[in-house]
Design a protein around this motif. Sequence first.
Motif, mmCIF file in Angstrom:
data_model
loop_
_atom_site.group_PDB
_atom_site.id
_atom_site.type_symbol
_atom_site.label_atom_id
_atom_site.label_comp_id
_atom_site.label_asym_id
_atom_site.label_seq_id
_atom_site.Cartn_x
_atom_site.Cartn_y
_atom_site.Cartn_z
ATOM 1 N N ILE A 126 -5.907 -0.449 12.850
ATOM 2 C CA ILE A 126 -5.888 -0.871 10.949
ATOM 3 C C ILE A 126 -7.337 -0.896 10.463
ATOM 4 N N ALA A 127 -8.409 -1.646 11.156
ATOM 5 C CA ALA A 127 -9.798 -2.208 11.064
ATOM 6 C C ALA A 127 -10.534 -0.708 10.778
ATOM 7 N N LEU A 128 -10.472 -0.411 11.431
ATOM 8 C CA LEU A 128 -10.814 1.641 10.785
ATOM 9 C C LEU A 128 -10.092 2.255 9.757
ATOM 10 N N CYS A 129 -8.947 1.720 9.452
ATOM 11 C CA CYS A 129 -8.479 2.804 8.145
ATOM 12 C C CYS A 129 -8.823 2.744 6.952
ATOM 13 N N LEU A 130 -8.771 0.998 7.183
ATOM 14 C CA LEU A 130 -9.970 0.458 5.947
ATOM 15 C C LEU A 130 -10.720 0.880 5.615
ATOM 16 N N ALA A 131 -11.609 0.631 6.763
ATOM 17 C CA ALA A 131 -12.851 0.723 6.669
ATOM 18 C C ALA A 131 -13.325 2.447 6.081
ATOM 19 N N CYS A 132 -13.053 3.237 6.736
ATOM 20 C CA CYS A 132 -13.079 4.503 6.570
ATOM 21 C C CYS A 132 -12.875 4.900 4.891
ATOM 22 N N GLY A 133 -11.775 4.062 4.486
ATOM 23 C CA GLY A 133 -10.948 4.398 3.300
ATOM 24 C C GLY A 133 -12.478 3.679 1.799
ATOM 25 N N ILE A 134 -12.831 2.684 2.601
ATOM 26 C CA ILE A 134 -13.716 1.640 1.881
ATOM 27 C C ILE A 134 -15.245 2.592 1.432
ATOM 28 N N ALA A 135 -15.224 2.710 3.024
ATOM 29 C CA ALA A 135 -16.962 3.136 2.638
ATOM 30 C C ALA A 135 -17.099 5.083 1.932
ATOM 31 N N ALA A 136 -15.589 5.480 1.843
ATOM 32 C CA ALA A 136 -15.356 7.191 1.489
ATOM 33 C C ALA A 136 -14.287 6.903 0.295
ATOM 34 N N ARG A 137 -15.192 5.917 -0.508
ATOM 35 C CA ARG A 137 -14.561 5.324 -1.886
ATOM 36 C C ARG A 137 -13.459 5.710 -1.899
ATOM 37 N N GLN A 138 -12.513 5.648 -1.274
ATOM 38 C CA GLN A 138 -10.478 5.804 -1.588
ATOM 39 C C GLN A 138 -10.374 4.798 -1.003
ATOM 40 N N PRO A 139 -9.927 3.968 -1.525
ATOM 41 C CA PRO A 139 -9.251 2.907 -0.648
ATOM 42 C C PRO A 139 -7.878 2.662 -0.920
ATOM 43 N N ALA A 140 -7.608 3.119 -1.676
ATOM 44 C CA ALA A 140 -6.117 3.394 -1.700
ATOM 45 C C ALA A 140 -5.440 4.576 -0.284
ATOM 46 N N ALA A 141 -6.219 5.491 -0.209
ATOM 47 C CA ALA A 141 -5.906 6.488 1.663
ATOM 48 C C ALA A 141 -5.998 5.591 2.488
#
Length: 374
Positions: free
Chosen positions: A43-58
């Motif tokens: 869960i943490a990895l999915c959220l972190a990757c989304g925020i880092a890629a500026r795609q928090p919804a994804a």
Amino acid sequence: MASIPSPLPAPARRRRFAFARLRSPLRWTGEGPGTALLCLPAIALCLACGIAARQPAAGMVAASGALSVGFGAFQQLSALRALPMILAAVGMAVSTLLGSALGGHPVAFAVTLAFWAGFCGLVTTLGAGAWWTVLQWVIALLVAGSRPGSMTAAFDRAALVLAGGTLQALIVSGAWRLHWAPEAATQPLPRAPLRTAARLLRRHATLHAPTGRYALVLACSVAAIDVIARRMSLPNGYWAPMTLLILLKPAFKDTLNRGVQRILGTIGGAGVATLIAALLRPSEAFTATLCVGLAFGCYSLLRVNYLAYSLCITAYIAFMLTLAGTPEPVVAADRVIGTLAGGLTALIVHSVWTGSERLRLRKRKPPAVQLDAA
């Protein structure tokens, strides 16, 4: 997305009052917190990757898949411990694709939802693990159907759900292989091996079987309340049929117990999320951290206390949806309305269904033979 224990009536001690379980203490098991910790990295990895890629919804969509699949670590279908997670991930991806594609076509979506919900009711005959697995498919269909889009968007969303679920299954399975987790608590095995599942389902897929009638009631009621929610344009209206799907059990006392606890927990979770948002005004990173912490609470409390679990899952969803741009108070209010609608409908449907079952048994009862006095 959310997950719940078995819908089958528990043969434990009978309680005088339906609300007695609300007063039960929190009873922790050795498996809960340890397995819950294993489910957090995905869960943490999915959220972190989304925020880092500026795609928090994804990142939110992938994390939702990871959260739901993580509950499979507490389920059992066969000797392969990861089987519930694998089936949940694949089925959720397919359901997400169908829901996104059919969500804009009310009739087709209602028929698909009725079939999926009826199948969810039918597989209760195979045990809790099978019911939980199919439940994830139906919830994924409902969530995706509330946000229809093009086929490209449907495939993208399904791929994100599958990616999050697969990541969760790989991490948890790897930890099990390396013995980084406590031994699974002793659980009752499924009622039959998988090779006989189809035969059991065919035997119960008839109106002469109680499970078949329960599946029909579940299919019709879930599809009907979804149509009504769409007609009324309820925001996040899928929460009403989802709540009905989860709460409507074969036994009325189970429906009432779960319904009361879910409603109270939802109201409490909505209040907690709104209060935290008002006081702290969390950033995206802090919101993601809150989501991970609440996910730990969901996993740990699922088999401990359903009211506390409902509180955690409501707050989790409220913060998770803020990553897609929806304010916490709005999400919390929509969740409360949907849960109230679904919970009350479940009680009404069960009352009508119970009345029809009693009438059916009364008609089948042979008339008493009266002997004339000599």
